[in-house]
Design a protein around this motif. Structure first.
Motif, short mmCIF file in Angstrom:
data_model
loop_
_atom_site.label_atom_id
_atom_site.label_comp_id
_atom_site.label_asym_id
_atom_site.label_seq_id
_atom_site.Cartn_x
_atom_site.Cartn_y
_atom_site.Cartn_z
N GLN A 171 34.93 33.21 46.72
CA GLN A 171 35.33 31.81 46.73
C GLN A 171 34.26 30.99 47.45
OE1 GLN A 171 37.76 30.59 45.16
NE2 GLN A 171 39.49 32.01 45.05
N THR A 194 35.13 28.04 40.77
CA THR A 194 36.43 28.68 40.63
C THR A 194 36.32 30.03 39.94
OG1 THR A 194 36.85 27.53 38.54
CG2 THR A 194 37.62 26.46 40.57
N SER A 202 46.14 24.69 41.01
CA SER A 202 47.23 25.63 41.34
C SER A 202 46.66 27.01 41.58
CB SER A 202 48.24 25.67 40.19
OG SER A 202 47.63 26.17 39.00
N ARG A 203 47.57 27.88 41.97
CA ARG A 203 47.24 29.30 42.06
C ARG A 203 47.77 29.99 40.81
NH1 ARG A 203 48.88 31.29 48.19
NH2 ARG A 203 47.74 29.68 49.35
N GLN A 261 45.91 36.42 43.27
CA GLN A 261 45.99 35.06 42.76
C GLN A 261 44.60 34.44 42.77
OE1 GLN A 261 48.94 33.24 45.36
NE2 GLN A 261 50.57 33.66 43.88
N GLN A 262 44.41 33.49 41.86
CA GLN A 262 43.14 32.79 41.76
C GLN A 262 43.41 31.30 41.77
OE1 GLN A 262 40.87 33.77 38.31
NE2 GLN A 262 39.28 32.22 38.68
N ILE A 263 42.65 30.59 42.57
CA ILE A 263 42.77 29.14 42.62
C ILE A 263 41.90 28.55 41.52
CG2 ILE A 263 42.21 27.10 43.98
CD1 ILE A 263 43.05 28.60 46.45
#
Length: 621
Positions: A407, A475, A539-540, A547-549
């Motif tokens: 990230q 992202t 969102s996630r 989870q990925q933002i």
């Protein structure tokens, strides 16, 4: 069960077993491992309790330096002892306890006179128990209540004329590792021969009753004396020497004592002469005469003012030895912070306060056994938790470093401070940038996996450096492309401008990177960039384990399609009218190339047309 709960359970079981082992050993007698600590703690508690006046039931007649100077010899002659006992008898005491070992015969006339004096009085003579290697030994047999009393090799008894004239009691005391008398056994045995202690024999004669021996107690008529292991009487000292009323034997011989000073008293005759050797260290006096130690035990038996440590008290000690480490370990496991440490400190202070209050009120709870039971498990458990915590911290540090690599650094730090970030989707304006390599798929088929990976790593490095310099976040890397957002974790007024700077920088840096590649690779690949500004849904995405933002919505789809528009028109960058308007008058990022438009262009998968601007950079070489 979680790993942490399992570790805590194992620690609690081990702490309980350790405490139970110490408690069981304590129930059977003093634990040598903690004897010195208990001695020190007992001295401290005794000093805190302070000195107390001795009851007026026992008087000491001391064979001191004064009477030795007067009579001219030490030990005193038997005839002098006879005269001294006669003088005491005339003052009508209850009992005379003679704390002197008269085990060897003396001059016949002196022994005869002393035997007659003993016969005219109610008196008790001292005997001594001789133990193998000088250590009192106790054998435990649950079927024999007398098995736990000290077992002597033999007794040193007074000579027969004296034994026939007076009762006999053993004067041995039990000392701790500091040499302080702590217990006075009430019974001794040698083979089948059992002898009462000197204090017990004196008090039974004074009360006119025969003692009844029961496990853990001695009955003297209606009075019950609770005893410790081995039918021993615990001692608690009144104060320094002469706290128990003491008179010089010289004053007795010289007739200086009145009848009131002796009548109805238990008189203990013993030596206090300098260098006599019969002294013991106590909390109040480093050289308390042995006769005062014996007199203290007599006073406890007569007045019931001693300190209690019997089986029930030891059972409480055993319970605390099990419970205290369990509580401390549980608190360490429950609260590993300042609150937990405060609660542990409060628990220890509460136990110390209860222990001290019990001691002041005549109950000798062990201090060393619970401490020994609690401190090692708590320290070991705490140390293990610190070690595991350090390992976890290192693990999380590695994860954090990895997260910073995956990230954007700003987003990783933001997540650390705000773990609930984007737990619910958020609609906001953002600038979205896509970059993708052209012709890379066909090239990778001929290069092979390792060269392909090296090529992608070089591309990713270029993208990462430009995005980080402009304040955006990547992202995701998608094969040979990347999606970049400006507006997370919080939207800003410069998001579009920073995105524009990033687009131009990406074009220049990627062009330069491609030029640096081998001539066999560089002509075969190119790149394209698309950028759009509008509303996105941040969102996630993903399941509970990962989870990925990211951002979704029409803005994202348009930005992605704009790469096709750029490639179709032979431009490096295609950006929307909304993007250019959001940048505003600050169009300087595009001055290093040619910006043309607007072009009304249809976007694949989207109804209607969109005003598009194209930008083509100029090589910086």
């Amino acid at each position: 069960m979680s790993r942490r709960a399992f570790q805590t359970l194992i620690a609690l079981i081990l702490a309980g077993l350790w405490g139970a082992g110490l408690g069981l050993a304590h129930m059977q007698g003093d634990v040598w491992l903690v004897d010195r600590v208990e001695a020190t703690m007992t001295d401290l508690r005794t000093a805190i309790r302070g000195q107390k006046p001795a009851p007026g039931t026992v008087t000491i007649v001391a064979i001191d330096d004064e009477v030795v100077r007067q009579e001219g010899s030490y030990p005193l002659a038997r005839a002098t002892l006879a005269r001294l006992i006669d003088k005491i008898t005339e003052l009508n005491p209850k009992v005379i306890g003679i704390d002197l070992l008269l085990v060897d015969p003396g001059p016949e006339d002196g022994d005869h006179a002393l035997a007659l004096s003993l016969g005219r009085s109610t008196s008790v003579l001292a005997a001594a128990a001789v133990f193998p290697e000088g250590q009192q030994r106790i054998e435990t047999n649950p079927d024999d209540p007398l098995s736990s009393i000290p077992s002597a090799q033999r007794f040193l008894l007074p000579t027969k004329p004296f034994v026939d004239a007076a009762a006999v009691g053993v004067v041995n005391v039990s000392t701790d590792r500091n040499g302080t008398p702590r217990l006075v056994p009430m019974l001794f045995k040698s083979g089948d021969h059992i002898e009462a202690s000197f204090p017990l024999r004196v008090v039974s004669l004074a009360k006119g009753v025969e003692p009844t021996i029961e496990p853990g107690r001695i009955l003297l008529g209606e009075q019950t004396i609770r005893t410790d292991t081995g039918q021993a009487l615990p001692l608690i000292f009144y104060g320094t020497r002469s706290t128990i009323r003491t008179f010089s034997a010289a004053d007795v011989l010289n007739g200086k004592l009145s009848r009131d000073s002796i009548e109805g008293q238990i008189v203990v005759l013993g030596t206090t002469v300098t260098a006599g050797g019969d002294v013991f260290p106590t909390p109040f006096d480093p050289v308390l005469p042995g006769v005062e130690v014996i007199s203290t035990a007599i006073s406890h038996l007569m007045n019931g003012d001693g300190i209690v440590r019997d089986r029930s008290v030891r059972l409480v000690d055993a319970g605390v030895a099990v419970g205290l480490p369990l509580v401390l370990v549980a608190l360490l496991a429950w609260r590993r912070n300042v609150i937990g440490l405060v609660m542990i400190a409060c628990t220890i202070l509460a136990w110390l306060a209860i222990n001290m209050a019990a001691f002041v009120n005549g109950i000798w709870l062990s201090a060393a056994v619970p401490m020994t039971a609690a401190i090692p498990p708590a320290v070991i458990f705490g140390a293990v938790q610190l070690w595991l915590g350090k390992r976890r911290a290192q693990h999380f540090a590695r994860q954090s470093a990895l997260l910073q690599q995956i990230q954007a650094p700003g987003l990783g730090k933001w997540l650390a401070r705000n773990p609930g970030f984007l737990a619910q989707p958020v609609r906001q304006d953002a600038a979205v940038v896509f970059i993708d390599l052209s012709g890379f798929t066909g090239l990778s088929e001929t290069l092979g996996p390792n060269p392909t990976r090296e090529l992608l790593n070089g591309f990713y490095k270029v993208v990462d450096e430009e995005v980080a310099a402009c304040g955006g976040i990547i992202t995701s890397f998608m094969g040979d492309g990347a999606m970049i957002l400006f507006g997370l974790p919080e939207p800003g007024i410069d998001d579009a401008f920073n995105a524009a700077r990033c687009c131009v920088g990406l074009c220049h840096s990627t062009r330069d990177w491609l030029a640096s590649l081998p001539t066999s690779i560089s002509p075969r690949i190119g790149f394209k960039v698309g950028a759009h500004f509008g509303t996105v849904v941040a969102s996630r995405l993903g399941g509970g384990s990962r989870q990925q933002i990211t951002a979704t919505g029409d803005t994202v789809n348009v930005a992605s399609r704009l790469m096709e528009v750029a490639a179709g028109h032979g431009a490096e960058l295609a950006l929307s009218e909304e993007m250019l308007q959001a940048v505003g008058h600050r169009s300087s990022p595009f001055q290093s190339g040619t910006l043309s438009g607007p072009l009304e262009t249809n976007i694949r998968g989207r109804a209607g047309s969109l005003a598009i601007w194209l930008w083509q950079g100029v090589s910086r070489q």
